[in-house]
Design an enzyme around this catalytic site. Structure first.
Site, short mmCIF file in Angstrom:
data_model
loop_
_atom_site.label_atom_id
_atom_site.label_comp_id
_atom_site.label_asym_id
_atom_site.label_seq_id
_atom_site.Cartn_x
_atom_site.Cartn_y
_atom_site.Cartn_z
N CYS A 93 0.87 -1.17 0.00
CA CYS A 93 0.00 0.00 0.00
C CYS A 93 0.92 1.23 0.00
O CYS A 93 2.14 1.09 -0.02
CB CYS A 93 -1.00 -0.01 1.15
SG CYS A 93 -0.31 0.13 2.81
N CYS B 271 3.09 0.72 -7.95
CA CYS B 271 3.43 -0.69 -7.78
C CYS B 271 4.08 -1.21 -9.05
O CYS B 271 3.48 -1.14 -10.12
CB CYS B 271 2.19 -1.51 -7.48
SG CYS B 271 1.44 -1.13 -5.91
N CYS C 109 -2.13 1.41 -4.19
CA CYS C 109 -0.87 2.10 -4.52
C CYS C 109 -0.82 2.53 -5.98
O CYS C 109 0.12 3.19 -6.40
CB CYS C 109 0.34 1.26 -4.13
SG CYS C 109 0.53 -0.27 -5.01
#
Length: 138
Positions: A12, A90, A86
Protein backbone atom coordinates in the site's frame (compact mmCIF):
# COMPACT_ATOMS: atom_id res chain seq x y z
CA UNK A 1 13.24 -32.16 -0.76
CA UNK A 2 10.52 -30.02 0.85
CA UNK A 3 8.32 -27.94 -1.41
CA UNK A 4 9.21 -24.24 -1.32
CA UNK A 5 6.88 -22.05 0.71
CA UNK A 6 4.56 -19.78 -1.25
CA UNK A 7 5.37 -16.11 -0.78
CA UNK A 8 3.18 -13.02 -0.68
CA UNK A 9 3.90 -9.31 -0.76
CA UNK A 10 1.36 -6.76 0.47
CA UNK A 11 1.74 -3.24 -0.89
CA UNK A 12 0.00 0.00 0.00
CA UNK A 13 1.19 3.59 -0.14
CA UNK A 14 2.44 4.12 3.42
CA UNK A 15 2.91 0.51 4.64
CA UNK A 16 1.40 1.78 7.88
CA UNK A 17 -2.08 0.27 7.80
CA UNK A 18 -3.66 -2.16 5.34
CA UNK A 19 -0.49 -3.91 4.19
CA UNK A 20 0.78 -4.21 7.78
CA UNK A 21 -2.51 -5.77 8.92
CA UNK A 22 -2.57 -8.16 5.94
CA UNK A 23 1.03 -9.27 6.49
CA UNK A 24 0.39 -9.80 10.20
CA UNK A 25 -2.75 -11.86 9.56
CA UNK A 26 -0.99 -13.99 6.93
CA UNK A 27 1.95 -14.56 9.26
CA UNK A 28 -0.39 -15.43 12.14
CA UNK A 29 -2.90 -17.58 10.25
CA UNK A 30 -0.31 -19.11 7.91
CA UNK A 31 1.73 -20.29 10.87
CA UNK A 32 5.14 -20.09 9.13
CA UNK A 33 3.86 -21.89 6.02
CA UNK A 34 3.98 -18.74 3.87
CA UNK A 35 6.82 -16.28 3.35
CA UNK A 36 5.33 -12.84 4.04
CA UNK A 37 6.49 -9.36 3.03
CA UNK A 38 4.91 -5.92 3.15
CA UNK A 39 6.05 -2.58 1.79
CA UNK A 40 4.90 0.87 0.74
CA UNK A 41 5.51 3.04 -2.28
CA UNK A 42 5.94 6.05 0.07
CA UNK A 43 6.40 4.53 3.55
CA UNK A 44 5.34 6.42 6.66
CA UNK A 45 7.61 6.82 9.66
CA UNK A 46 5.50 4.57 11.90
CA UNK A 47 2.60 2.15 11.77
CA UNK A 48 -0.76 3.84 12.32
CA UNK A 49 -1.50 3.73 16.10
CA UNK A 50 -5.18 2.86 15.48
CA UNK A 51 -4.02 -0.10 13.36
CA UNK A 52 -1.71 -1.27 16.15
CA UNK A 53 -4.60 -0.98 18.63
CA UNK A 54 -7.09 -2.79 16.35
CA UNK A 55 -4.68 -5.67 15.76
CA UNK A 56 -3.90 -5.92 19.49
CA UNK A 57 -7.64 -6.49 20.04
CA UNK A 58 -7.34 -9.73 18.04
CA UNK A 59 -4.10 -10.79 19.73
CA UNK A 60 -1.60 -9.65 17.09
CA UNK A 61 1.17 -7.26 18.16
CA UNK A 62 2.28 -4.75 15.53
CA UNK A 63 3.95 -2.37 17.98
CA UNK A 64 7.48 -3.28 16.82
CA UNK A 65 6.72 -3.15 13.07
CA UNK A 66 8.29 -0.45 10.91
CA UNK A 67 7.05 0.63 7.47
CA UNK A 68 9.36 -0.56 4.68
CA UNK A 69 10.03 0.81 1.22
CA UNK A 70 8.84 -1.17 -1.78
CA UNK A 71 11.72 -2.69 -3.74
CA UNK A 72 11.89 -4.43 -7.08
CA UNK A 73 13.58 -7.35 -5.31
CA UNK A 74 10.61 -7.82 -2.97
CA UNK A 75 8.23 -8.01 -5.92
CA UNK A 76 10.47 -10.40 -7.85
CA UNK A 77 10.85 -12.68 -4.81
CA UNK A 78 7.07 -12.99 -4.25
CA UNK A 79 4.67 -15.45 -5.84
CA UNK A 80 1.64 -13.23 -5.30
CA UNK A 81 1.59 -9.44 -4.98
CA UNK A 82 -1.47 -7.93 -3.29
CA UNK A 83 -1.87 -4.21 -3.85
CA UNK A 84 -4.08 -1.97 -1.77
CA UNK A 85 -4.41 1.43 -3.34
CA UNK A 86 -0.87 2.10 -4.52
CA UNK A 87 -1.93 2.62 -8.12
CA UNK A 88 0.86 3.10 -10.65
CA UNK A 89 3.53 3.11 -7.92
CA UNK A 90 3.43 -0.69 -7.78
CA UNK A 91 5.93 -2.30 -10.14
CA UNK A 92 4.55 -4.89 -12.53
CA UNK A 93 6.43 -7.99 -13.63
CA UNK A 94 4.99 -10.42 -16.18
CA UNK A 95 4.35 -13.86 -14.74
CA UNK A 96 3.57 -12.66 -11.22
CA UNK A 97 0.13 -13.15 -9.76
CA UNK A 98 -1.38 -9.79 -8.82
CA UNK A 99 -4.46 -9.12 -6.71
CA UNK A 100 -5.81 -5.63 -6.08
CA UNK A 101 -7.82 -5.41 -2.88
CA UNK A 102 -10.15 -2.41 -2.69
CA UNK A 103 -10.17 -1.48 0.97
CA UNK A 104 -10.75 1.79 2.81
CA UNK A 105 -7.55 3.52 3.90
CA UNK A 106 -7.20 3.61 7.70
CA UNK A 107 -4.88 6.66 7.54
CA UNK A 108 -6.19 9.37 9.84
CA UNK A 109 -9.05 7.14 11.03
CA UNK A 110 -9.91 6.20 14.59
CA UNK A 111 -10.22 2.70 15.98
CA UNK A 112 -13.94 2.46 15.15
CA UNK A 113 -13.20 3.00 11.45
CA UNK A 114 -10.19 0.64 11.48
CA UNK A 115 -11.97 -2.39 12.97
CA UNK A 116 -14.14 -3.13 9.89
CA UNK A 117 -11.09 -2.74 7.61
CA UNK A 118 -9.18 -5.17 9.85
CA UNK A 119 -12.04 -7.66 9.70
CA UNK A 120 -12.28 -7.41 5.89
CA UNK A 121 -8.54 -8.04 5.63
CA UNK A 122 -8.76 -11.11 7.89
CA UNK A 123 -11.53 -12.55 5.70
CA UNK A 124 -9.46 -11.97 2.56
CA UNK A 125 -6.36 -13.52 4.15
CA UNK A 126 -8.31 -16.66 5.07
CA UNK A 127 -9.48 -16.90 1.45
CA UNK A 128 -5.93 -16.32 0.16
CA UNK A 129 -4.64 -19.13 2.37
CA UNK A 130 -7.28 -21.45 0.94
CA UNK A 131 -6.24 -20.40 -2.58
CA UNK A 132 -2.65 -21.26 -1.66
CA UNK A 133 -3.75 -24.68 -0.41
CA UNK A 134 -3.03 -23.86 3.22
CA UNK A 135 -5.48 -24.41 6.07
CA UNK A 136 -5.59 -21.32 8.35
CA UNK A 137 -4.13 -22.18 11.76
CA UNK A 138 -6.63 -20.22 13.85
Amino acid sequence: MPEPKPSALFVCVHNAGRSQMAAAFLTHLGDSRVEVRSAGSAPADTVNPAVVEAMAEVGIDLSAEVPKVLTTEAVQASDVVITMGCGDACPYFPGKRYLDWKLDDPAGQGIDAVRPIRDQIETRIRSLLTDLGIQPSA
